[in-house]
Design an enzyme around this catalytic site. Structure first.
Site, PDB file in Angstrom:
ATOM      1  N   SER A  89     -17.834  61.253  39.633  1.00  0.00           N
ATOM      2  CA  SER A  89     -17.900  61.939  38.326  1.00  0.00           C
ATOM      3  C   SER A  89     -17.077  61.256  37.234  1.00  0.00           C
ATOM      4  O   SER A  89     -16.531  61.922  36.359  1.00  0.00           O
ATOM      5  CB  SER A  89     -17.480  63.414  38.458  1.00  0.00           C
ATOM      6  OG  SER A  89     -18.428  64.120  39.227  1.00  0.00           O
ATOM      7  N   HIS A 108     -21.146  54.036  51.397  1.00  0.00           N
ATOM      8  CA  HIS A 108     -21.244  55.106  50.400  1.00  0.00           C
ATOM      9  C   HIS A 108     -21.558  56.429  51.093  1.00  0.00           C
ATOM     10  O   HIS A 108     -22.355  56.463  52.026  1.00  0.00           O
ATOM     11  CB  HIS A 108     -22.312  54.782  49.355  1.00  0.00           C
ATOM     12  CG  HIS A 108     -22.243  55.708  48.182  1.00  0.00           C
ATOM     13  ND1 HIS A 108     -22.741  56.980  48.225  1.00  0.00           N
ATOM     14  CD2 HIS A 108     -21.682  55.546  46.963  1.00  0.00           C
ATOM     15  CE1 HIS A 108     -22.499  57.569  47.058  1.00  0.00           C
ATOM     16  NE2 HIS A 108     -21.860  56.719  46.273  1.00  0.00           N
ATOM     17  N   GLU A 117     -23.350  58.836  50.363  1.00  0.00           N
ATOM     18  CA  GLU A 117     -24.755  59.266  50.391  1.00  0.00           C
ATOM     19  C   GLU A 117     -25.488  58.643  51.579  1.00  0.00           C
ATOM     20  O   GLU A 117     -26.524  59.149  52.000  1.00  0.00           O
ATOM     21  CB  GLU A 117     -25.427  58.948  49.044  1.00  0.00           C
ATOM     22  CG  GLU A 117     -24.992  59.945  47.986  1.00  0.00           C
ATOM     23  CD  GLU A 117     -25.144  59.479  46.555  1.00  0.00           C
ATOM     24  OE1 GLU A 117     -25.842  58.492  46.297  1.00  0.00           O
ATOM     25  OE2 GLU A 117     -24.526  60.134  45.685  1.00  0.00           O
ATOM     26  N   LYS A 176     -27.669  53.659  41.849  1.00  0.00           N
ATOM     27  CA  LYS A 176     -28.361  54.455  42.884  1.00  0.00           C
ATOM     28  C   LYS A 176     -29.874  54.248  42.756  1.00  0.00           C
ATOM     29  O   LYS A 176     -30.326  53.113  42.644  1.00  0.00           O
ATOM     30  CB  LYS A 176     -27.943  55.920  42.750  1.00  0.00           C
ATOM     31  CG  LYS A 176     -26.416  56.097  42.767  1.00  0.00           C
ATOM     32  CD  LYS A 176     -25.975  57.520  42.939  1.00  0.00           C
ATOM     33  CE  LYS A 176     -24.458  57.596  42.947  1.00  0.00           C
ATOM     34  NZ  LYS A 176     -23.924  58.892  43.275  1.00  0.00           N
ATOM     35  N   ASN A 229     -22.851  51.978  39.871  1.00  0.00           N
ATOM     36  CA  ASN A 229     -23.754  52.242  40.998  1.00  0.00           C
ATOM     37  C   ASN A 229     -24.974  52.981  40.455  1.00  0.00           C
ATOM     38  O   ASN A 229     -24.926  54.186  40.221  1.00  0.00           O
ATOM     39  CB  ASN A 229     -23.014  53.090  42.051  1.00  0.00           C
ATOM     40  CG  ASN A 229     -23.897  53.444  43.234  1.00  0.00           C
ATOM     41  OD1 ASN A 229     -25.020  52.946  43.346  1.00  0.00           O
ATOM     42  ND2 ASN A 229     -23.401  54.296  44.112  1.00  0.00           N
ATOM     43  N   GLY A 253     -20.994  63.353  41.668  1.00  0.00           N
ATOM     44  CA  GLY A 253     -22.082  64.077  41.013  1.00  0.00           C
ATOM     45  C   GLY A 253     -21.785  65.532  40.702  1.00  0.00           C
ATOM     46  O   GLY A 253     -22.690  66.280  40.331  1.00  0.00           O
ATOM     47  N   GLU A 290     -13.655  57.746  46.929  1.00  0.00           N
ATOM     48  CA  GLU A 290     -14.680  58.602  46.334  1.00  0.00           C
ATOM     49  C   GLU A 290     -14.747  59.912  47.120  1.00  0.00           C
ATOM     50  O   GLU A 290     -15.511  59.995  48.100  1.00  0.00           O
ATOM     51  CB  GLU A 290     -16.058  57.940  46.431  1.00  0.00           C
ATOM     52  CG  GLU A 290     -16.241  56.717  45.594  1.00  0.00           C
ATOM     53  CD  GLU A 290     -17.695  56.579  45.154  1.00  0.00           C
ATOM     54  OE1 GLU A 290     -17.934  56.492  43.961  1.00  0.00           O
ATOM     55  OE2 GLU A 290     -18.583  56.596  46.023  1.00  0.00           O
TER      56      GLU A 290
END
Ligand code: PGA
Length: 250
Positions: free
Chosen positions: A212, A98, A100, A10, A8, A177, A171
């Site tokens: 991560s 996702h 985010e 991003k 991904n 992150g 996730e």
């Protein structure tokens, strides 16, 4: 069984950078992926998809995915990208839900279900993301949250009897992150819950872990029995790290 590594990307790379990295992956990772029975799915941002599709055209172990798709088929939806368009330009996969996007409040369950419907109708393989926040984890809410987050996927799959395959990426939001990765028993527990919740779909649904993932984590994550692969964010934009992650699978 073939495993998946999803990169991904991003918004880390420009369109040119994404194309260059895809060219390097195609030239240097295709054989390794074949040897290790891995499909490497590169997910650049929307404007970079065309270039990445061209870059991997001759690499049969690589594929391209999108990071999101619209919840509607077409119409007055400024800034959205239709699932059918993604298919048309060469995507085979699409990430949906996702965190985010979820945390910005951009996606209701209803929208997620529609996105899944659009993806399935366009014959894109969905990679549906679920996972608890740190607050939810501390409140011992993980199982509850996961059960709720699965609802749109269950509904979409129920109306798509011809569904071939879907991936669920566990996730945890606190792992994305942050450099933190849950231990293997925690991941196994979530997978066992998914098995329970998704009885009847077990032949068509596979599980990924994301959050991560780096080279060190990949070493042991490949040994977690329930997992069909890894969803890798930042580390997948670094060719050497990506090569290690792919290479550590035995
Ligand atoms: P990360 O991101 O590997 O950079 O933590 C994973 C993801 O958000 O998919």
């Amino acid at each position: 069984m073939q495993k998946l590594v999803v990169g991904n990307w991003k918004m880390y790379l420009t369109a040119n950078q994404a194309r260059s990295l895809a060219q390097i992956c195609a030239a240097q990772l295709n054989d390794l992926c074949r040897e290790n029975d891995i499909k490497l799915v590169l997910c650049p941002s929307a404007e970079a998809i065309n270039g990445v599709v061209q870059a991997i055209a001759d690499a049969d172990a690589l594929a391209v995915g999108a990071q999101d798709c619209a919840s509607e088929q077409s119409g007055a939806f400024t800034g959205q990208v239709a699932a059918a368009s993604l298919k048309e330009i060469g995507c085979a996969y699409v990430i949906i839900g996702h965190s985010e996007l979820r945390v910005r409040g951009a996606e209701s369950d209803d929208q997620l279900e529609k996105k899944l419907q659009q993806a399935l109708a366009a014959e894109l393989t969905p990679i549906f993301c679920i996972g608890e926040t740190l607050q939810e984890k501390k409140a011992d809410q993980t199982n509850h949250v996961i059960k709720e987050q699965l609802a749109p996927l269950k509904k979409a799959m129920a109306s798509f009897k011809s569904l071939k395959k879907a991936y669920i990426a566990y996730e945890p939001v606190w792992a994305i992150g942050s450099g933190l990765v849950p231990d293997a028993p925690t991941i196994e527990n979530v997978c066992a819950q998914l098995d329970q919740e998704l009885q009847g779909y077990s032949d068509r649904v596979r599980y990924l872990y994301g959050g991560s993932v780096d080279a060190d984590a990949a070493r042991w994550l490949w040994q977690v029995p329930h997992l069909a692969g890894l969803l890798v964010g930042k580390a997948s934009t670094d060719f050497q790290l990506l090569k290690k992650i792919v290479g550590y699978k035995q």
